[in-house]
Design a protein around this motif. Sequence first.
Motif, PDB file in Angstrom:
ATOM      1  N   SER A 111      -9.633  -7.645  -1.677  1.00  0.00           N
ATOM      2  CA  SER A 111      -8.962  -7.435  -0.394  1.00  0.00           C
ATOM      3  C   SER A 111      -9.608  -6.328   0.427  1.00  0.00           C
ATOM      4  O   SER A 111      -9.075  -5.952   1.479  1.00  0.00           O
ATOM      5  CB  SER A 111      -7.486  -7.087  -0.631  1.00  0.00           C
ATOM      6  N   LEU A 121      -9.978  -3.167  -0.597  1.00  0.00           N
ATOM      7  CA  LEU A 121      -9.224  -1.940  -0.807  1.00  0.00           C
ATOM      8  C   LEU A 121      -9.702  -1.237  -2.072  1.00  0.00           C
ATOM      9  O   LEU A 121     -10.314  -1.844  -2.948  1.00  0.00           O
ATOM     10  CB  LEU A 121      -7.727  -2.253  -0.951  1.00  0.00           C
ATOM     11  N   ASP A 122      -9.359   0.040  -2.176  1.00  0.00           N
ATOM     12  CA  ASP A 122      -9.512   0.771  -3.422  1.00  0.00           C
ATOM     13  C   ASP A 122      -8.233   0.616  -4.235  1.00  0.00           C
ATOM     14  O   ASP A 122      -7.125   0.545  -3.673  1.00  0.00           O
ATOM     15  CB  ASP A 122      -9.758   2.257  -3.151  1.00  0.00           C
ATOM     16  N   ASP A 169      -5.260   2.701  -3.465  1.00  0.00           N
ATOM     17  CA  ASP A 169      -4.450   2.423  -2.280  1.00  0.00           C
ATOM     18  C   ASP A 169      -3.225   1.573  -2.595  1.00  0.00           C
ATOM     19  O   ASP A 169      -2.280   1.500  -1.792  1.00  0.00           O
ATOM     20  CB  ASP A 169      -5.288   1.685  -1.227  1.00  0.00           C
ATOM     21  N   VAL A 170      -3.235   0.907  -3.745  1.00  0.00           N
ATOM     22  CA  VAL A 170      -2.214  -0.094  -4.061  1.00  0.00           C
ATOM     23  C   VAL A 170      -1.056   0.555  -4.813  1.00  0.00           C
ATOM     24  O   VAL A 170      -1.239   1.155  -5.878  1.00  0.00           O
ATOM     25  CB  VAL A 170      -2.809  -1.240  -4.895  1.00  0.00           C
ATOM     26  N   ARG A 172      -0.838  -6.026   2.536  1.00  0.00           N
ATOM     27  CA  ARG A 172      -2.101  -6.726   2.726  1.00  0.00           C
ATOM     28  C   ARG A 172      -2.020  -8.056   1.973  1.00  0.00           C
ATOM     29  O   ARG A 172      -1.777  -8.083   0.766  1.00  0.00           O
ATOM     30  CB  ARG A 172      -3.258  -5.894   2.197  1.00  0.00           C
ATOM     31  N   LEU A 182       0.824  -1.204   0.000  1.00  0.00           N
ATOM     32  CA  LEU A 182       0.000   0.000   0.000  1.00  0.00           C
ATOM     33  C   LEU A 182       0.859   1.255   0.000  1.00  0.00           C
ATOM     34  O   LEU A 182       2.071   1.204   0.264  1.00  0.00           O
ATOM     35  CB  LEU A 182      -0.938  -0.020   1.204  1.00  0.00           C
ATOM     36  N   ALA A 226      -7.542  -5.745  -5.645  1.00  0.00           N
ATOM     37  CA  ALA A 226      -7.698  -4.808  -4.534  1.00  0.00           C
ATOM     38  C   ALA A 226      -9.098  -4.911  -3.934  1.00  0.00           C
ATOM     39  O   ALA A 226      -9.264  -4.949  -2.703  1.00  0.00           O
ATOM     40  CB  ALA A 226      -7.430  -3.385  -5.008  1.00  0.00           C
ATOM     41  N   GLU A 227     -10.113  -4.969  -4.791  1.00  0.00           N
ATOM     42  CA  GLU A 227     -11.483  -5.084  -4.308  1.00  0.00           C
ATOM     43  C   GLU A 227     -11.688  -6.370  -3.505  1.00  0.00           C
ATOM     44  O   GLU A 227     -12.382  -6.376  -2.489  1.00  0.00           O
ATOM     45  CB  GLU A 227     -12.454  -5.039  -5.492  1.00  0.00           C
TER      46      GLU A 227
END
Length: 435
Positions: free
Chosen positions: A197, A199-200, A203-204, A141, A135, A194-195
Amino acid sequence: MSSAPVRFDRGHTDDLMSFLAASPSPFHVVANTAARLEEAGFRKVEETDAWDGTAGGKYLVRGGAIIAWYVPEGAAPHTPFRIIGAHTDSPNLRVKPQPDFGREGWRQVAVEVYGGPLLNSWLDRDLGIAGRLTLRDGSHRLVNVDRPLLRVPQLAIHLDRGVNDGMKLERQRHMQPVWGLGEVNEGDFVAFVAEESGLDAEDVAGWDLMTHAVEAPAYLGRDRELLAGPRMDNLLSVHACTAALVAVAGAGAAGRDDLTYIPVFAAFDHEENGSEADTGAQGPLLGIVMERSVYARGGGYEDKARALAGSVCLSSDVGHAVHPNYGERHDPTHHPRPNGGPILKVNVNQRYATDGNGRAIFAAACEKAGVPWQSFVSNNDMPCGTTIGPITAARHGITTVDIGVACLSMHSAREMCGSEDPHHLANALVAFLDA
């Protein structure tokens, strides 16, 4: 305070199956190993912190590598180490920095071949995606899409009539998996991961992602005497080493004072591509841990030199069982068989580190554990693989012995061994460490 010897049985193999399924990447291997160590009372130490010399179990994590050790009560600075080593990585297909591409209306994921897999074993197999996301704040993550997501489709025999007479796979052209249909949009694949996980995509900042076969480990055979599963090279050894270290440190908070060695478990990453990494056996990590352990207990250079001179390492990695359809590929006098116990791996050209002294050490451990053992030597006409064993011996000047479990289909997406051998190995490792 001492503890009674631990005996592993078929339940160990059942637990191995769960460990394999839950560990689709080196980062998951490390996380699951750390959780088992924590449950046994080990505590995590950071490389950036000052270390103390107190007794008890400790472990350190760096990326896809983990090292754990147990300091007995009253251990002197020059107390030698007994090390069991393995590796966390397995051959697979890894996602490239720009993963989104496609041809002929198919959406595909760009992958790079990692290590030396049996490429054909990845064809027509349901694949998931796992690994870690980095991130923007520098944290990580873990992600595991453990369902059929990708597939590397094989060309139909109607379009390649000679395929059964010899198949040639080009890594760049033929090993790229499909994961859908339609227009290719840059960023779609990472956004999807990402989704998954929570997350957006914004963010990655980076990723270390890889494919894994989603088929569960399983017992095979009329009497369930065989075990098939992914990544047994070398998670079978990681699992056995973890269990052995926890068993030897079983006195936990009460503190053991009867051990004459400091037991250590080192699981490195990147063995499958040469170990030249900060988390690999060629790197400094194991040496740093041993040196800092000596210094934390009040020792100096002389104590470290004495400790290493008296240390021994068992490098545990899978080896080749004799293949019923290719017996001529094996040495005519050495035919390791499933459920015949762990194997002692010998190569006089130092592809394995075992010598006569190592044989005696290993034989004594197996005798103490009450488990059978076998010898493995390569056919002289065949190139011999290697392990972290010779690297450990050369880098640290430590007596090292190469051992493992005999298996078939090494480097396949799905390997196979005897279902009794995992607990035979774990019992031998306990006997080696509990000295």
